[in-house]
Design a protein around this motif. Structure first.
Motif, PDB file in Angstrom:
ATOM      1  N   GLU A 172      -1.150  11.806   4.789  1.00 18.47           N
ATOM      2  CA  GLU A 172      -1.312  10.905   5.911  1.00 18.47           C
ATOM      3  C   GLU A 172      -0.055  10.944   6.771  1.00 18.47           C
ATOM      4  O   GLU A 172       1.060  11.050   6.271  1.00 18.47           O
ATOM      5  CB  GLU A 172      -1.576   9.478   5.424  1.00 18.47           C
ATOM      6  CG  GLU A 172      -2.874   9.345   4.633  1.00 18.47           C
ATOM      7  CD  GLU A 172      -3.185   7.913   4.289  1.00 18.47           C
ATOM      8  OE1 GLU A 172      -2.893   7.030   5.123  1.00 18.47           O
ATOM      9  OE2 GLU A 172      -3.716   7.680   3.184  1.00 18.47           O
ATOM     10  N   VAL A 186       1.014   5.180   0.751  1.00 20.07           N
ATOM     11  CA  VAL A 186       0.291   6.137   1.578  1.00 20.07           C
ATOM     12  C   VAL A 186       0.574   7.538   1.091  1.00 20.07           C
ATOM     13  O   VAL A 186       1.709   7.902   0.815  1.00 20.07           O
ATOM     14  CB  VAL A 186       0.703   5.992   3.058  1.00 20.07           C
ATOM     15  CG1 VAL A 186      -0.091   6.932   3.933  1.00 20.07           C
ATOM     16  CG2 VAL A 186       0.509   4.559   3.519  1.00 20.07           C
ATOM     17  N   CYS A 223       3.477   0.657   2.667  1.00 21.99           N
ATOM     18  CA  CYS A 223       3.267  -0.453   3.602  1.00 21.99           C
ATOM     19  C   CYS A 223       3.423  -1.747   2.813  1.00 21.99           C
ATOM     20  O   CYS A 223       2.527  -2.152   2.082  1.00 21.99           O
ATOM     21  CB  CYS A 223       1.876  -0.367   4.245  1.00 21.99           C
ATOM     22  SG  CYS A 223       1.583  -1.668   5.476  1.00 21.99           S
ATOM     23  N   ARG A 276       0.822  -1.204   0.000  1.00 14.89           N
ATOM     24  CA  ARG A 276       0.000   0.000   0.000  1.00 14.89           C
ATOM     25  C   ARG A 276       0.854   1.250   0.000  1.00 14.89           C
ATOM     26  O   ARG A 276       1.775   1.396   0.806  1.00 14.89           O
ATOM     27  CB  ARG A 276      -0.927   0.002   1.221  1.00 14.89           C
ATOM     28  CG  ARG A 276      -1.843   1.207   1.249  1.00 14.89           C
ATOM     29  CD  ARG A 276      -2.789   1.145   2.422  1.00 14.89           C
ATOM     30  NE  ARG A 276      -3.573   2.371   2.489  1.00 14.89           N
ATOM     31  CZ  ARG A 276      -4.365   2.682   3.502  1.00 14.89           C
ATOM     32  NH1 ARG A 276      -4.471   1.864   4.517  1.00 14.89           N
ATOM     33  NH2 ARG A 276      -5.047   3.807   3.504  1.00 14.89           N
ATOM     34  N   ALA A 304      -0.423   3.528   8.039  1.00 17.53           N
ATOM     35  CA  ALA A 304      -1.639   2.734   8.191  1.00 17.53           C
ATOM     36  C   ALA A 304      -1.320   1.420   8.913  1.00 17.53           C
ATOM     37  O   ALA A 304      -0.851   1.435  10.049  1.00 17.53           O
ATOM     38  CB  ALA A 304      -2.291   2.501   6.838  1.00 17.53           C
ATOM     39  N   GLU A 305      -1.567   0.262   8.229  1.00 17.06           N
ATOM     40  CA  GLU A 305      -1.382  -1.031   8.897  1.00 17.06           C
ATOM     41  C   GLU A 305       0.063  -1.284   9.323  1.00 17.06           C
ATOM     42  O   GLU A 305       0.320  -2.125  10.196  1.00 17.06           O
ATOM     43  CB  GLU A 305      -1.828  -2.173   7.966  1.00 17.06           C
ATOM     44  CG  GLU A 305      -3.300  -2.158   7.606  1.00 17.06           C
ATOM     45  CD  GLU A 305      -3.555  -1.382   6.330  1.00 17.06           C
ATOM     46  OE1 GLU A 305      -2.723  -0.528   6.001  1.00 17.06           O
ATOM     47  OE2 GLU A 305      -4.586  -1.627   5.672  1.00 17.06           O
TER      48      GLU A 305
END
Length: 478
Positions: free
Chosen positions: A30, A26, A58, A24, A34-35
């Motif tokens: 942001e 980002v 990610c 992912r 995230a995760e």
């Protein structure tokens, strides 16, 4: 050895490892990964990397986050990879991948994929990231910031993405992975009471030297470690590109000063004020032993030394057999490759000759049938044309005979007709001649009378004029 393994894998493996999940990307707005925030102390990523070409990734595999990467689309290398130590896998196999969404965020691919599978389908592939072609023939290897040797199987497979690789010379790449592996396994992990609280950041500092004018060669490599436990500590290590044997230890604060201004790698500097001095000194001592080439010991130091000696002797004995096995595998692969290539060449040549002969035969047959068809079609046409020409010739002969007959007969017939008509025309012309003579005589007589009258009238006029001119007028009285 790594280069030979890579060559063998690339010869044997063409397809992608199945099951790769999304890596992912980002956005800049942001604040986290995230995760992948679980790979940072307090789930807070490093601060201070704010350039617009810094992309947060990610990295995931089998729908699980494996590590986090901050990638520079300008330098085409990762600035750091954040990960945790897991039990290393026994078998290591390379399969290099790319992140399509870095070059084309609008595409519907949301997973790490093999470069060959997306070449030509992803817009501007390689515009923002390095590709395998950027390393081929350059003299540099794809060195992993997050070493695969420090990861278990799923994590290990996920490390082989080009967004986790930097250009390193073969010797420096080997030295980096050897030193980092020994430091993590022998110095850092044993001295962190909660191993799942050991956070690792492996990074690179870009330089102006670029591979093929595209991928930046690192100026130096670094490792930052944070043990976020009751007896915590932090440590920084730096390896210079011009000295593959160098491995300088320093505090995280000192390491941050060598990076971009305003960079903070760990939240609260990993509790620098509350760190255990005893643990920090033990870690530094272990790093010093590794740097000097000694085996780091624990409570079972002698047993570890003996085990290390046995493994070393076994490695020395097994190395020739391993090399021979690798050579046999390489020869076998090349032989299979040659056989398949030879068979393909034979099939290609024979098939090409057969196809060329069939094509030539077909062209000759088509040409022959075309010629016969044209001849058969032209026969009725030629017969009709001959018949028409014969009829036209016969008609021309009849016309010539009739014309000649007419011309022959026209001379006596005309003469006889003219001779027979002469008396008629001569007798019929007498009244007309007499009429014309009477008309001429009458006209002459009329002309004489008119001339005499005109002459008398002229004399009369002249006489009257003379009289009026010379005879005086007589009055009424006279």
């Amino acid at each position: 050895e790594r280069t030979m393994k890579t060559s063998i894998v690339f010869l044997l493996c063409i397809s992608v490892f199945p099951g790769f999940s999304q890596g992912r990307v980002v956005g800049e707005d942001e604040t986290g990964f995230a995760e992948c925030n679980v790979f940072f102390p307090g789930q807070v990523p490093p601060e201070g990397f704010t350039e617009p070409f810094h992309v947060k990734i990610c990295q995931q595999y089998n729908k699980e986050p494996r590590f986090a990467t901050l990638y520079s689309t300008k330098d085409k290398i990762p600035l750091y990879s954040a990960f945790k130590y897991t039990k290393p896998a026994q078998n290591e196999e390379e399969s290099w991948l790319v992140e399509p969404q870095i070059d084309d965020p609008e595409n519907d691919l949301h997973e790490m994929v093999h470069e060959a599978d997306v070449t030509g389908t992803v817009a501007s592939l390689g515009a923002n990231q390095a590709l395998t072609s950027d390393y081929v023939g350059s003299g540099y290897e794809r060195g992993l910031l997050n070493p695969s040797s420090l990861n278990e199987e799923d994590f290990q497979t996920a490390t082989y993405t080009l967004t986790n690789a930097v250009p390193l010379s073969p010797s420096l790449s080997q030295s980096w992975h050897r030193d980092i592996g020994r430091v993590v396994e022998q110095a850092l992990v044993p001295h962190c009471s909660k191993k799942d609280h050991l956070y690792l950041l492996a990074g690179a500092i870009p330089s102006s030297v670029r591979v093929k004018g595209k991928v930046s060669v690192p100026e130096s490599l670094w490792l930052a470690a944070c043990c976020d436990a009751p007896e915590g500590w932090s440590l920084g290590l730096v390896k210079k590109m011009n000295d593959e044997n160098s491995l300088a230890d320093l505090t995280v604060g000192e390491l941050e000063k060598q990076l971009l201004a305003g960079v903070h790698l760990f939240k609260g500097s990993c509790g620098e004020d509350n760190q255990s001095q005893e643990k920090t000194e033990a870690v530094l001592q272990a790093v010093s032993q590794i740097r000097s080439g000694e085996r780091v010991g624990t409570n079972d130091n002698q047993e570890a030394k003996d085990s290390g000696l046995v493994r070393k002797v076994a490695g020395i004995i097994a190395t020739p057999f391993i090399k021979l096995l690798e050579l046999l595998i390489y020869v076998f692969v090349e032989l299979v490759k040659f056989v398949f290539y030879f068979l393909w060449l034979v099939i290609k040549r024979v098939g090409g000759a057969v196809l060329d002969g069939a094509y030539s035969l077909w062209n000759g047959l088509v040409s022959y049938l075309k010629a016969i068809s044209m001849v058969l079609i032209s026969i009725p046409y030629d017969v009709g044309r001959v018949i028409v020409n014969i009829a036209l010739g016969f008609l021309e002969i009849v016309q010539d005979v009739a014309s000649l007959t007419y011309r022959i007969l026209r001379i006596p017939v005309g003469f006889v007709l003219h001779l027979a008509a002469f008396p008629y025309h001569s007798i019929c012309a007498i009244p007309s001649v007499l009429k014309d003579m009477a008309t001429g005589i009458g006209g002459t007589f009329s002309l004489v009378i008119d001339a005499t009258a005109a002459l008398l009238h002229g004399f009369y006029y002249l006489a009257g004029h003379i009289v009026k001119r010379f005879v005086p007028k007589v009055s009424s009285d006279d």
